[in-house]
Design a protein around this motif. Sequence first.
Motif, PDB file in Angstrom:
ATOM      1  N   ASP A 104      -6.128  -3.679  66.865  1.00  0.00           N
ATOM      2  CA  ASP A 104      -6.142  -5.123  67.095  1.00  0.00           C
ATOM      3  C   ASP A 104      -5.468  -5.894  65.976  1.00  0.00           C
ATOM      4  N   CYS A 105      -5.199  -5.245  64.843  1.00  0.00           N
ATOM      5  CA  CYS A 105      -4.475  -5.908  63.769  1.00  0.00           C
ATOM      6  C   CYS A 105      -3.011  -6.141  64.143  1.00  0.00           C
ATOM      7  N   GLU A 106      -2.549  -5.532  65.236  1.00  0.00           N
ATOM      8  CA  GLU A 106      -1.172  -5.758  65.678  1.00  0.00           C
ATOM      9  C   GLU A 106      -1.049  -6.934  66.642  1.00  0.00           C
ATOM     10  N   GLY A 107      -2.175  -7.493  67.063  1.00  0.00           N
ATOM     11  CA  GLY A 107      -2.164  -8.699  67.880  1.00  0.00           C
ATOM     12  C   GLY A 107      -1.302  -8.586  69.120  1.00  0.00           C
ATOM     13  N   LEU A 108      -0.441  -9.577  69.323  1.00  0.00           N
ATOM     14  CA  LEU A 108       0.420  -9.608  70.509  1.00  0.00           C
ATOM     15  C   LEU A 108       1.480  -8.517  70.495  1.00  0.00           C
ATOM     16  N   ALA A 109       1.712  -7.884  69.339  1.00  0.00           N
ATOM     17  CA  ALA A 109       2.694  -6.805  69.244  1.00  0.00           C
ATOM     18  C   ALA A 109       2.116  -5.444  69.629  1.00  0.00           C
ATOM     19  N   ALA A 110       0.834  -5.392  70.000  1.00  0.00           N
ATOM     20  CA  ALA A 110       0.199  -4.130  70.372  1.00  0.00           C
ATOM     21  C   ALA A 110       0.918  -3.501  71.570  1.00  0.00           C
ATOM     22  N   GLU A 111       0.954  -2.176  71.568  1.00  0.00           N
ATOM     23  CA  GLU A 111       1.543  -1.452  72.694  1.00  0.00           C
ATOM     24  C   GLU A 111       0.738  -1.729  73.967  1.00  0.00           C
ATOM     25  N   PRO A 112       1.395  -1.719  75.125  1.00  0.00           N
ATOM     26  CA  PRO A 112       0.663  -1.950  76.382  1.00  0.00           C
ATOM     27  C   PRO A 112      -0.444  -0.926  76.587  1.00  0.00           C
ATOM     28  N   VAL A 113      -1.527  -1.364  77.204  1.00  0.00           N
ATOM     29  CA  VAL A 113      -2.646  -0.474  77.501  1.00  0.00           C
ATOM     30  C   VAL A 113      -2.287   0.383  78.711  1.00  0.00           C
ATOM     31  N   VAL A 114      -2.441   1.705  78.564  1.00  0.00           N
ATOM     32  CA  VAL A 114      -2.199   2.618  79.690  1.00  0.00           C
ATOM     33  C   VAL A 114      -3.391   3.539  79.940  1.00  0.00           C
ATOM     34  N   THR A 115      -4.395   3.497  79.057  1.00  0.00           N
ATOM     35  CA  THR A 115      -5.589   4.320  79.196  1.00  0.00           C
ATOM     36  C   THR A 115      -6.635   3.566  80.010  1.00  0.00           C
ATOM     37  N   PRO A 116      -7.306   4.220  80.951  1.00  0.00           N
ATOM     38  CA  PRO A 116      -8.332   3.517  81.735  1.00  0.00           C
ATOM     39  C   PRO A 116      -9.482   3.017  80.879  1.00  0.00           C
ATOM     40  N   ASN A 117     -10.106   1.942  81.324  1.00  0.00           N
ATOM     41  CA  ASN A 117     -11.346   1.501  80.701  1.00  0.00           C
ATOM     42  C   ASN A 117     -12.460   2.484  81.028  1.00  0.00           C
ATOM     43  N   VAL A 118     -13.447   2.591  80.151  1.00  0.00           N
ATOM     44  CA  VAL A 118     -14.510   3.581  80.321  1.00  0.00           C
ATOM     45  C   VAL A 118     -15.885   2.934  80.381  1.00  0.00           C
ATOM     46  N   GLY A 119     -16.300   2.267  79.287  1.00  0.00           N
ATOM     47  CA  GLY A 119     -17.639   1.730  79.225  1.00  0.00           C
ATOM     48  C   GLY A 119     -18.023   1.412  77.796  1.00  0.00           C
ATOM     49  N   ILE A 120     -19.322   1.341  77.541  1.00  0.00           N
ATOM     50  CA  ILE A 120     -19.855   0.975  76.230  1.00  0.00           C
ATOM     51  C   ILE A 120     -20.832   2.053  75.782  1.00  0.00           C
TER      52      ILE A 120
END
Length: 312
Positions: free
Chosen positions: A214-230
């Motif tokens: 999250d320190c990369e902010g808007l420059a973060a690579e696109p998310v391609v991994t599915p969401n899982v849970g908590i």
Amino acid sequence: MKATVYFTRELSQAGLIKAYEKVCGKIFGKVGVKLHTGEQHGPNIIPRAWVQALIEKDLPDASIIETNTYYDGDRYTTDLHRNTLEVNGWTFCPVDIIDEEGTVNLPVTGGKWFDRMSVGSHLLDYDSMVTLTHFKGHTQGGFGGSNKNIGIGCADGRIGKAWIHTTPGQPDQWDIKEEEFMERMTESTKATIDHFGKHVTYVNVMRNMSVSCDCEGLAAEPVVTPNVGILSSTDILAIDQACIDIVYAMTEEEHHDLVERIETRHGLRQLSYMKELGMGSDEYILLDLDNGCKEITAADAAKGLKPFTPEQ
């Protein structure tokens, strides 16, 4: 003995509260919520509404705790950091930038790199710490779980983070890498969790898992991994190990990018070094909060995941 890790698929403020309330028994007094609040407009941080709901229900007198960054950016100084907090909406409770007024050293017991770690001085103002972590990849650490959230996130922005990242006298600010970096970061974590003893607990949110921090902010690579849970636990090694096990239990298509990021950075050394330092157990029981605390496996938790969509 095996540690206990709780799991819910409910990615919502209710799910966050449910997971936290299973592991909050020894949280007391003045509480710091260690949270990565992110760069300006960062798309993948834990939703503010979830954190607000948790704090209002269970931690009404708590403060979010953060430190300034080692890199020159939107959180490099306290003034810049406070502006970014306002931009990102972290205005519903106090936010304590714990290195705003200097640093203190906490002892590191049994380390190979450090005998002490420099952390924000305000850390000593707290009786308990709730480690609320967005689990994701990380450019240098391979992955960012509870270990990274504390080890980097409590080390102050000028001294502690420099000790972890940089060999003195080197021109490269980020020259320490791979196993040595994992070990230094983990020793930093150990200093903080030893300080709090049993009065620290861990919640990892496996959502919007970019390979970038999250320190990369808007420059973060696109998310391609599915969401899982908590997930939640009172054992830092067990919770980070469980998250990694769930990632590895995904299909090749689902986890390819994140596993590549973890392995190319030697990120799994975080786990083995936590074990060597006696910071927790890599053997755990995973209990499904959605099904009466039935014991499940990491593979069970990874079943039936749907491809990530930005709406999630």
